[in-house]
Design a protein around this motif. Structure first.
Motif, mmCIF file in Angstrom:
data_model
loop_
_atom_site.group_PDB
_atom_site.id
_atom_site.type_symbol
_atom_site.label_atom_id
_atom_site.label_comp_id
_atom_site.label_asym_id
_atom_site.label_seq_id
_atom_site.Cartn_x
_atom_site.Cartn_y
_atom_site.Cartn_z
ATOM 1 N N ARG A 9 2.531 3.901 -5.508
ATOM 2 C CA ARG A 9 3.201 2.968 -4.608
ATOM 3 C C ARG A 9 2.569 1.583 -4.630
ATOM 4 O O ARG A 9 3.252 0.597 -4.405
ATOM 5 C CB ARG A 9 3.224 3.515 -3.196
ATOM 6 C CG ARG A 9 4.158 4.687 -3.052
ATOM 7 C CD ARG A 9 4.189 5.198 -1.643
ATOM 8 N NE ARG A 9 4.994 6.394 -1.587
ATOM 9 C CZ ARG A 9 6.019 6.525 -0.771
ATOM 10 N NH1 ARG A 9 6.344 5.576 0.050
ATOM 11 N NH2 ARG A 9 6.710 7.644 -0.784
ATOM 12 N N ASP A 10 1.263 1.499 -4.875
ATOM 13 C CA ASP A 10 0.629 0.189 -4.944
ATOM 14 C C ASP A 10 1.188 -0.612 -6.118
ATOM 15 O O ASP A 10 1.460 -1.795 -5.992
ATOM 16 C CB ASP A 10 -0.891 0.312 -5.073
ATOM 17 C CG ASP A 10 -1.535 0.772 -3.778
ATOM 18 O OD1 ASP A 10 -0.934 0.559 -2.702
ATOM 19 O OD2 ASP A 10 -2.632 1.346 -3.840
ATOM 20 N N ASP A 11 1.383 0.062 -7.254
ATOM 21 C CA ASP A 11 1.968 -0.606 -8.411
ATOM 22 C C ASP A 11 3.410 -1.004 -8.136
ATOM 23 O O ASP A 11 3.847 -2.086 -8.493
ATOM 24 C CB ASP A 11 1.925 0.300 -9.645
ATOM 25 C CG ASP A 11 0.505 0.519 -10.151
ATOM 26 O OD1 ASP A 11 -0.375 -0.319 -9.849
ATOM 27 O OD2 ASP A 11 0.288 1.525 -10.835
ATOM 28 N N GLU A 12 4.132 -0.121 -7.481
ATOM 29 C CA GLU A 12 5.525 -0.405 -7.144
ATOM 30 C C GLU A 12 5.610 -1.590 -6.183
ATOM 31 O O GLU A 12 6.443 -2.471 -6.355
ATOM 32 C CB GLU A 12 6.164 0.827 -6.507
ATOM 33 C CG GLU A 12 7.623 0.646 -6.154
ATOM 34 C CD GLU A 12 8.223 1.894 -5.528
ATOM 35 O OE1 GLU A 12 9.250 1.746 -4.855
ATOM 36 O OE2 GLU A 12 7.662 2.992 -5.692
ATOM 37 N N ARG A 13 4.729 -1.599 -5.210
ATOM 38 C CA ARG A 13 4.699 -2.702 -4.235
ATOM 39 C C ARG A 13 4.395 -4.009 -4.938
ATOM 40 O O ARG A 13 5.058 -5.022 -4.685
ATOM 41 C CB ARG A 13 3.651 -2.408 -3.166
ATOM 42 C CG ARG A 13 3.545 -3.469 -2.105
ATOM 43 C CD ARG A 13 2.539 -3.049 -1.024
ATOM 44 N NE ARG A 13 2.465 -4.027 0.007
ATOM 45 C CZ ARG A 13 1.630 -5.068 0.004
ATOM 46 N NH1 ARG A 13 0.790 -5.234 -0.985
ATOM 47 N NH2 ARG A 13 1.622 -5.934 0.996
ATOM 48 N N GLU A 14 3.423 -4.000 -5.839
ATOM 49 C CA GLU A 14 3.068 -5.209 -6.578
ATOM 50 C C GLU A 14 4.240 -5.689 -7.432
ATOM 51 O O GLU A 14 4.512 -6.885 -7.505
ATOM 52 C CB GLU A 14 1.838 -4.945 -7.456
ATOM 53 C CG GLU A 14 1.298 -6.170 -8.130
ATOM 54 C CD GLU A 14 0.778 -7.224 -7.169
ATOM 55 O OE1 GLU A 14 0.900 -8.425 -7.495
ATOM 56 O OE2 GLU A 14 0.268 -6.867 -6.102
#
Length: 49
Positions: A9-14
Motif C-alpha cells: 500500500r505504501d507503493d500504491e499510495r506513492e
C-alpha cells in the motif's frame, strides 16, 4: 507481538500521489497556455464585427 506485513500500500499510495501531482502540473500548463483553436480564446474577435 505485532508483525509488519508489507501489503504494498505504501507503493500504491506513492504512485497515486505522483499521478495526482503530474495531473496538477498538466492542468497548470494548460491554464498557462490556452488553446488558440478555442472559440473563446482571448483576441479571437473575427466573429464579433
Amino acid at each position: 507481538m505485532t508483525r509488519f506485513i508489507d501489503t504494498g500500500r505504501d507503493d500504491e499510495r506513492e504512485d497515486l500521489i505522483q499521478e495526482r501531482n503530474a495531473e496538477r502540473r498538466y492542468q497548470r500548463e494548460l491554464a498557462r497556455h490556452p488553446d488558440p483553436r478555442d472559440p473563446d480564446y482571448p483576441g479571437d474577435e473575427e466573429g464579433e464585427a
